[in-house]
Design a protein around this motif. Sequence first.
Motif, short mmCIF file in Angstrom:
data_model
loop_
_atom_site.label_atom_id
_atom_site.label_comp_id
_atom_site.label_asym_id
_atom_site.label_seq_id
_atom_site.Cartn_x
_atom_site.Cartn_y
_atom_site.Cartn_z
N GLU A 278 -40.93 16.42 4.27
CA GLU A 278 -41.34 15.03 4.01
C GLU A 278 -40.24 14.23 3.35
N GLU A 279 -39.57 14.83 2.35
CA GLU A 279 -38.49 14.11 1.66
C GLU A 279 -37.36 13.76 2.62
N ASP A 280 -36.94 14.76 3.42
CA ASP A 280 -35.82 14.54 4.34
C ASP A 280 -36.20 13.54 5.44
N SER A 281 -37.44 13.64 5.93
CA SER A 281 -37.89 12.73 6.99
C SER A 281 -37.93 11.29 6.49
N ASN A 282 -38.47 11.11 5.31
CA ASN A 282 -38.57 9.76 4.77
C ASN A 282 -37.20 9.19 4.39
N TYR A 283 -36.23 10.07 4.11
CA TYR A 283 -34.86 9.61 3.87
C TYR A 283 -34.26 9.07 5.17
N VAL A 284 -34.51 9.74 6.29
CA VAL A 284 -34.06 9.25 7.59
C VAL A 284 -34.67 7.87 7.86
N LEU A 285 -35.97 7.74 7.62
CA LEU A 285 -36.65 6.47 7.87
C LEU A 285 -36.13 5.37 6.93
N GLN A 286 -35.77 5.76 5.72
CA GLN A 286 -35.19 4.79 4.78
C GLN A 286 -33.84 4.28 5.30
N LEU A 287 -33.00 5.18 5.78
CA LEU A 287 -31.70 4.79 6.31
C LEU A 287 -31.84 3.92 7.56
N ALA A 288 -32.91 4.17 8.32
CA ALA A 288 -33.17 3.37 9.53
C ALA A 288 -33.76 2.01 9.21
N GLY A 289 -34.09 1.78 7.94
CA GLY A 289 -34.62 0.49 7.53
C GLY A 289 -36.07 0.27 7.86
N VAL A 290 -36.84 1.36 8.01
CA VAL A 290 -38.25 1.22 8.40
C VAL A 290 -39.20 1.85 7.39
N SER A 291 -38.67 2.30 6.26
CA SER A 291 -39.50 3.03 5.30
C SER A 291 -40.57 2.16 4.64
N GLY A 292 -40.43 0.84 4.77
CA GLY A 292 -41.43 -0.05 4.20
C GLY A 292 -42.76 0.02 4.91
N TYR A 293 -42.75 0.42 6.17
CA TYR A 293 -44.00 0.46 6.93
C TYR A 293 -44.23 1.75 7.70
N LEU A 294 -43.28 2.69 7.63
CA LEU A 294 -43.43 3.92 8.40
C LEU A 294 -43.07 5.12 7.53
N LYS A 295 -43.99 6.07 7.44
CA LYS A 295 -43.77 7.30 6.67
C LYS A 295 -43.99 8.50 7.58
N PHE A 296 -43.38 9.62 7.18
CA PHE A 296 -43.61 10.83 7.95
C PHE A 296 -45.06 11.27 7.77
N PRO A 297 -45.75 11.60 8.86
CA PRO A 297 -47.17 11.97 8.76
C PRO A 297 -47.37 13.24 7.94
N THR A 298 -48.28 13.20 7.02
CA THR A 298 -48.64 14.41 6.27
C THR A 298 -49.75 15.12 7.04
N TYR A 299 -49.79 16.42 6.92
CA TYR A 299 -50.81 17.18 7.65
C TYR A 299 -51.13 18.46 6.89
N ALA A 300 -52.31 18.99 7.17
CA ALA A 300 -52.73 20.23 6.51
C ALA A 300 -51.86 21.39 6.98
#
Length: 347
Positions: A278-300
């Motif tokens: 989750e941390e690494d995925s959201n870092y990618v999304l942050q660099l892509a400039g989309v972390s304000g509205y898109l997060k990596f899906p959490t799952y069981a």
Amino acid sequence: MKPALLEVMRMNRICRMVLATCLGSFILVIFYFQIMRRNPFGMDICCRKGSRSPLQELYNPIQLELSNTAILHQMRRDQVTDTCRANSAVSRKRRVLTPNDLKHLVVDEDHELIYCYVPKVACTNWKRLMMVLSGRGKYSDPMEIPASEAHVSANLKTLNQYSIPEINHRLKSYMKFLFVREPFERLVSAYRNKFTQKYNTSFHKRYGTKIIRRQRKNATQEALRKGDDVKFEEFVAYLIDPHTQREEPFNEHWQTVYSLCHPCHIHYDLVGKYETLEEDSNYVLQLAGVSGYLKFPTYAKSTRTTDEMTTEFFQNISAEHQTQLYEVYKLDFLMFNYSVPNYLKLE
């Protein structure tokens, strides 16, 4: 009388203008909310023109001091580079890649991203994210995309579909990333999913029957026909059998990461890990400039393959076979900084 009539007419005109303005505003509000209901992220989901690219955000951050996350990923990049250099005879057997080698690299033009997907390393959710990012508003919520749809090749564009000049341009200009996992944990996960689930009849027919025929003495006719009860020991014996490796490449679910993504030929800007998914995925999304509205899906994670589970599966594997299997996946262990598991009995 005439001035009074003119005044009435003027007031009527004003009322009509006010009414038209109100009606127009009401229609615009309705139109806006219809768009937002279809795509709550607005235009940002498809367009980043005029903003900094992910590569700029990664290598030329606005803040001068590097974050701990940036330093961590630099260390991971260095680990890959050092391993490739130290094992160049093995890792660079092929000097030139062909377009067919690039079929695992998913391209998002709008955000200038290239993602190399590795099966059994959260690739379903990352494919969902790439469909949202490259879908230009067609998708908004990754988890509303069925897993089966995420794996339809036509839903994502891969690098092998471009011309050679276009491939080179994107490899140079786009941020390239992949996600990796402890090699034997990934292997056990692939075995559990493909050989212990009754619904995976296609894998049972194509691989299960072949494995049983080669590795099981006195196999029953039913086992040879169905291939649905492959033992883990038989699966390992199949993987280390020289005949298997000569016959055809491994299936992508148990193929090595360095063979799927070619990290000694392609410089990956980010190496994410399943252990910090989750941390690494959201870092990618942050660099892509989309972390304000898109997060990596959490799952069981109740059914996920764990280190303890992997240890149990390897208990019945001989030291000789463990050693041979480690040699098959050795570069993945070294390249991505995974230590030799304590449960291994290497000869």
